[in-house]
Design an enzyme around this catalytic site. Structure first.
Site, PDB file in Angstrom:
ATOM      1  N   LEU A 111      -1.446   9.995   4.690  1.00 43.63           N
ATOM      2  CA  LEU A 111      -2.602   9.283   4.128  1.00 43.63           C
ATOM      3  C   LEU A 111      -3.346  10.098   3.072  1.00 43.63           C
ATOM      4  CD1 LEU A 111      -4.072   7.623   7.365  1.00 43.63           C
ATOM      5  CD2 LEU A 111      -2.683   6.532   5.614  1.00 43.63           C
ATOM      6  N   ASN A 142      -6.708  -1.035   1.001  1.00 45.14           N
ATOM      7  CA  ASN A 142      -6.115  -0.702   2.289  1.00 45.14           C
ATOM      8  C   ASN A 142      -6.990   0.367   2.938  1.00 45.14           C
ATOM      9  OD1 ASN A 142      -4.272   1.144   4.044  1.00 45.14           O
ATOM     10  ND2 ASN A 142      -3.108  -0.759   3.852  1.00 45.14           N
ATOM     11  N   CYS A 189      -2.673   4.003  12.349  1.00 44.97           N
ATOM     12  CA  CYS A 189      -3.040   5.414  12.461  1.00 44.97           C
ATOM     13  C   CYS A 189      -3.275   5.790  13.921  1.00 44.97           C
ATOM     14  CB  CYS A 189      -4.323   5.695  11.686  1.00 44.97           C
ATOM     15  SG  CYS A 189      -4.522   4.704  10.226  1.00 44.97           S
ATOM     16  N   SER A 211       0.830  -1.206   0.000  1.00 44.55           N
ATOM     17  CA  SER A 211       0.000   0.000   0.000  1.00 44.55           C
ATOM     18  C   SER A 211       0.866   1.258   0.000  1.00 44.55           C
ATOM     19  CB  SER A 211      -0.890  -0.012   1.243  1.00 44.55           C
ATOM     20  OG  SER A 211      -1.649   1.178   1.302  1.00 44.55           O
ATOM     21  N   ASN A 214      -5.305  -0.916   8.046  1.00 47.60           N
ATOM     22  CA  ASN A 214      -4.115  -0.218   8.534  1.00 47.60           C
ATOM     23  C   ASN A 214      -4.378   0.322   9.936  1.00 47.60           C
ATOM     24  OD1 ASN A 214      -2.015   1.510   9.090  1.00 47.60           O
ATOM     25  ND2 ASN A 214      -2.376   2.878   7.353  1.00 47.60           N
TER      26      ASN A 214
END
Lengths: 306, 266
Positions: free
Chosen positions: A74, A100, A134, A22, A131
Site C-alpha cells: 500500500l 480507493n 487489509c 486500483s 479496500n
C-alpha cells in the site's frame, strides 16, 4: 443498434462500465501525460491511507505462470498529500475518479473518507472504493474483509461519512465470499467489487526462501480469471446491489464472462501493465458483442447465462 | 510514454547468449538519452505476461541515415536467460516489436572538462555504450571499462573512435585479468584529471563502484535495476531503497540513474 454501457451505482451513473483497477493506474497523471483516457469509464486510484506508507521491502512483484504476484504494501503518499497533490488533477481527467481507501480498522476507513469528503468540495471524486483486504490491526491482523460483521461495520461507518457511492472491494481469501457481500450490502454499500488479489507464494528453490520478502503476496492476472468469475457469479446472486467484476481481464471476451456471470461493471488491472491502452478496446469489444447479440444494456447480459 | 510498433532491423548475437537488436523508431517519438530504458511486449499470450524493461544501447536519429519514409534506429542489448528473452532472440528482421519508451531519467552530463569513466558488466554494457558514444560525440574522451566472466561472454560493441575501451575478464582470457572493479581501481590510479564515474551492471558491481568512488572522493552515477510492473511510476513495484525520508524511490521514474550516494546500499 445503440448499446448503453452505463451503470447506475448509488444514485450516480458511470457512463462506461469499464474501469481501471486500483494500484494499476496510479492517480491517472502517470498515464495521462501520454495517453488519452477518454475510453476509460472510471479510474480507481492507488489506495489512500491515513498516513503515508513507504511500502514493503523489495522485490515487490514477481511474474508467475499467467500471473503477477505482488506485495507492494500500500505504498502511497497518505491522505494529506493525496488531497494536496493528486486531487487537483482529477477534475481535468475525462473519466470518473473513485478513491480507493485502505485502513487498519473500521473507524479509520470512515476517518479517511470523511477527510477526503471535507477536502473535495467540488466533487472531483465520484465515489469511494473501500479496500477491506487489509489486515485488521485491532483484530490481531486477521483481514478485516474476512469477518462479515467487521465488513458491515466498516460499510456503515463509511456510509455515515459520505453520500457519494461506496463500493466495498471484496477479498477472495475467505470461506464464503457471498456472505461478505451480503454484509457489505447490509452496512449500506452501494456496490461491491470482486475480487481483490488471491493470496499466493512463490519460492526460490535455490535460495530456499520465498521470492517476496513478505513471504506471501497477492496474485492477479489471467491465472485468477476463473476465480473472479465464480466469485462474481456467487456474489451477484447473493446481493441486490451492483457487482463490479475483476480479476484477470485481458480482453473483451474475459470482461463479457464477468457480465454474463452477473457483473454490472468491470475493472481491468494487471492487463494495463501489458498494454495501458487496453481498457477502451475492451469497451469497444463489449459493444460489438452486445450488437451482435442484440443486447441494449448491461442488464440484458444478466439473463443470458444458460 | 509513447507506445509504438518498431520494426526489427537486426537481431545479432554479440557474445555467448548476448544479443543486440536494432529496430526502427518513429520520428514522432522523442529521441532517448543514455540511461533511459524502454519496455517491450514480448508476447501476445498470458505466458510470459509482463512487458520486459531493457536499456537502450544506441540511437541513430532519422536525419543521420537515409530511410524512406524517414525513421530513426534504436538498439538494445539483452541477455537470453529465460522464456521472454528467448522469444526476443527468435525475432527476425521485419518482425514487429511492441515498444513503450523512452522511459525514466538517464545519466546527467559530466562536468565540463572532466574525464568520464564508464564501467559496465553484463547487459549493463547497453546503456553504458550509448553513454560512451554520446559523450565522445560531444567532445569528451570517455574511458569505457567492460567486464565479463570470460572472453566468450564479452560483447562485441561498436564504440566511437574517441572512446578508449579497456576490457577485463575474471579468468584473464581477454584483456585485464580480474573484475571490472579491479580494472576501475587500477584506472583511477593512472588517469589524471577530474574523474567522474558512471556504472551500469549487476547490483554487486554498482555497489563496488560506489564504494570505490567514495574511497577516492569521486562522484558516481549508477543505473539501478528492479523487477518492474507498469514502467511509468503508477504501480510502485520497482522500488529501490534510498537515503531519503520516504525510504524508497521508483526505479522507473525517479531513476533508473541515481547518484550513488542516494542509494541506501544494503
Amino acid at each position: 443498434m445503440g448499446v448503453d454501457l452505463s451503470v447506475a451505482i448509488g444514485g450516480r451513473t458511470l457512463e462506461n462500465l469499464v474501469g481501471v483497477a486500483s494500484g494499476t493506474y496510479g492517480y491517472g497523471s502517470e498515464y495521462e501525460e501520454h495517453l488519452d483516457l477518454t475510453g476509460i469509464g472510471a479510474l480507481y486510484t492507488k489506495a489512500v491511507t491515513m498516513h503515508p506508507r513507504p511500502g514493503n521491502d523489495v522485490p515487490r512483484i514477481v511474474e508467475t505462470p499467467a500471473g503477477l504476484l505482488n506485495s507492494i504494501g500500500l505504498a502511497n503518499v497518505g491522505r494529506e498529500r493525496f488531497v494536496e497533490e493528486k486531487l487537483p488533477g482529477f477534475a481535468a481527467l475525462p473519466c470518473a475518479v473513485i478513491a480507493n481507501v485502505a485502513a487498519d480498522f473500521p473507524e479509520e476507513y470512515a476517518e479517511v473518507t470523511a477527510y477526503l469528503e471535507a477536502h473535495d468540495p467540488n466533487g472531483a471524486l465520484w465515489g469511494y472504493e473501500i479496500n477491506v483486504s487489509c489486515p485488521n490491526v485491532k483484530a490481531g491482523g486477521v483481514a478485516l474483509g474476512a469477518v462479515p460483521r467487521q465488513v458491515e461495520l466498516t460499510a456503515r461507518l463509511v456510509r455515515e461519512a459520505t453520500d457519494r457511492p461506496i463500493i466495498v472491494k471484496l477479498t477472495p481469501n475467505v470461506t464464503d465470499i457471498a456472505e461478505i457481500g451480503r454484509a457489505a450490502e447490509a452496512g449500506g454499500a452501494d456496490a461491491v467489487s470482486c475480487i481483490n488479489t488471491v493470496v499466493g507464494m512463490i519460492i526460490d528453490v535455490e535460495a530456499r526462501r520465498p521470492v517476496l520478502p513478505a513471504g506471501t503476496g497477492g496474485l492477479s492476472g489471467p491465472a485468477i480469471l476463473p476465480i473472479g468469475v465464480a466469485a462474481t457469479y456467487r456474489v451477484s446472486r447473493a446481493v441486490s446491489i451492483p457487482v463490479i467484476g475483476m480479476g484477470g481481464i485481458m480482453s473483451a471476451q474475459d470482461a463479457i464472462q464477468y457480465l454474463l456471470a452477473g457483473a454490472s461493471a468491470v475493472q481491468v488491472g494487471t492487463a494495463n501493465f501489458v498494454d495501458p491502452r487496453i481498457a477502451p478496446g475492451i469497451r469497444d469489444g463489449i459493444v460489438a458483442y452486445a450488437q451482435r447479440h442484440n443486447l441494449a444494456s448491461v442488464s440484458d447480459f444478466h439473463s443470458l447465462l444458460g | 510514454m509513447p507506445l509504438f510498433d518498431g520494426r526489427v532491423l537486426a537481431n545479432t548475437e554479440i557474445a555467448s547468449d548476448y544479443y543486440q537488436m536494432d529496430f526502427s523508431w518513429p520520428t514522432d517519438v522523442r529521441a532517448p538519452s543514455p540511461g533511459q530504458f524502454l519496455t517491450v511486449r514480448v508476447s501476445r499470450t498470458a505466458v510470459p505476461l509482463l512487458r520486459r524493461p531493457f536499456g537502450i544501447s544506441g540511437f541513430i536519429p532519422a536525419e543521420s541515415h537515409p530511410a524512406d519514409p524517414p525513421e530513426a534506429i534504436a538498439s538494445m542489448i539483452y541477455w537470453r536467460r529465460g522464456p521472454a528473452t528467448a522469444l526476443l532472440a527468435g525475432l527476425e528482421p521485419g518482425d514487429t516489436l511492441g515498444v513503450m519508451g523512452p522511459l525514466g531519467v538517464g545519466f546527467p552530463a559530466p562536468e565540463p572538462f572532466s574525464v568520464p569513466i564508464l564501467i559496465a558488466g553484463g547487459v549493463g554494457v547497453g546503456p553504458i555504450l550509448f553513454l560512451a558514444n554520446t559523450l565522445a560525440a560531444a567532445g569528451y574522451a570517455p574511458l569505457l571499462l567492460l567486464g565479463a566472466r570470460t572472453a566468450s561472454s564479452m560483447p562485441r560493441v561498436n564504440a566511437h573512435h574517441h572512446v578508449q575501451v579497456r576490457r577485463s575478464t575474471d579468468d584473464g582470457s581477454l584483456g585485464f585479468r580480474g573484475t571490472a572493479i579491479d580494472l576501475l581501481e587500477q584506472t583511477i590510479g593512472v588517469v589524471s584529471g577530474r574523474l567522474e564515474i558512471f556504472c551500469c551492471g549487476p547490483e554487486a558491481m554498482l555497489r563496488a563502484a560506489h564504494e570505490c568512488a567514495v574511497r577516492h572522493g569521486l562522484p558516481a552515477w549508477v543505473a539501478m535495476e528492479q523487477t518492474m510492473g507498469c514502467g511509468v511510476g503508477a504501480c510502485m513495484a520497482c522500488a529501490v531503497r534510498v537515503n531519503r525520508p520516504e525510504r524508497y524511490a521508483r526505479v522507473c521514474t525517479e531513476g533508473p540513474v541515481f547518484r550513488s550516494t542516494e542509494i541506501a546500499w544494503e
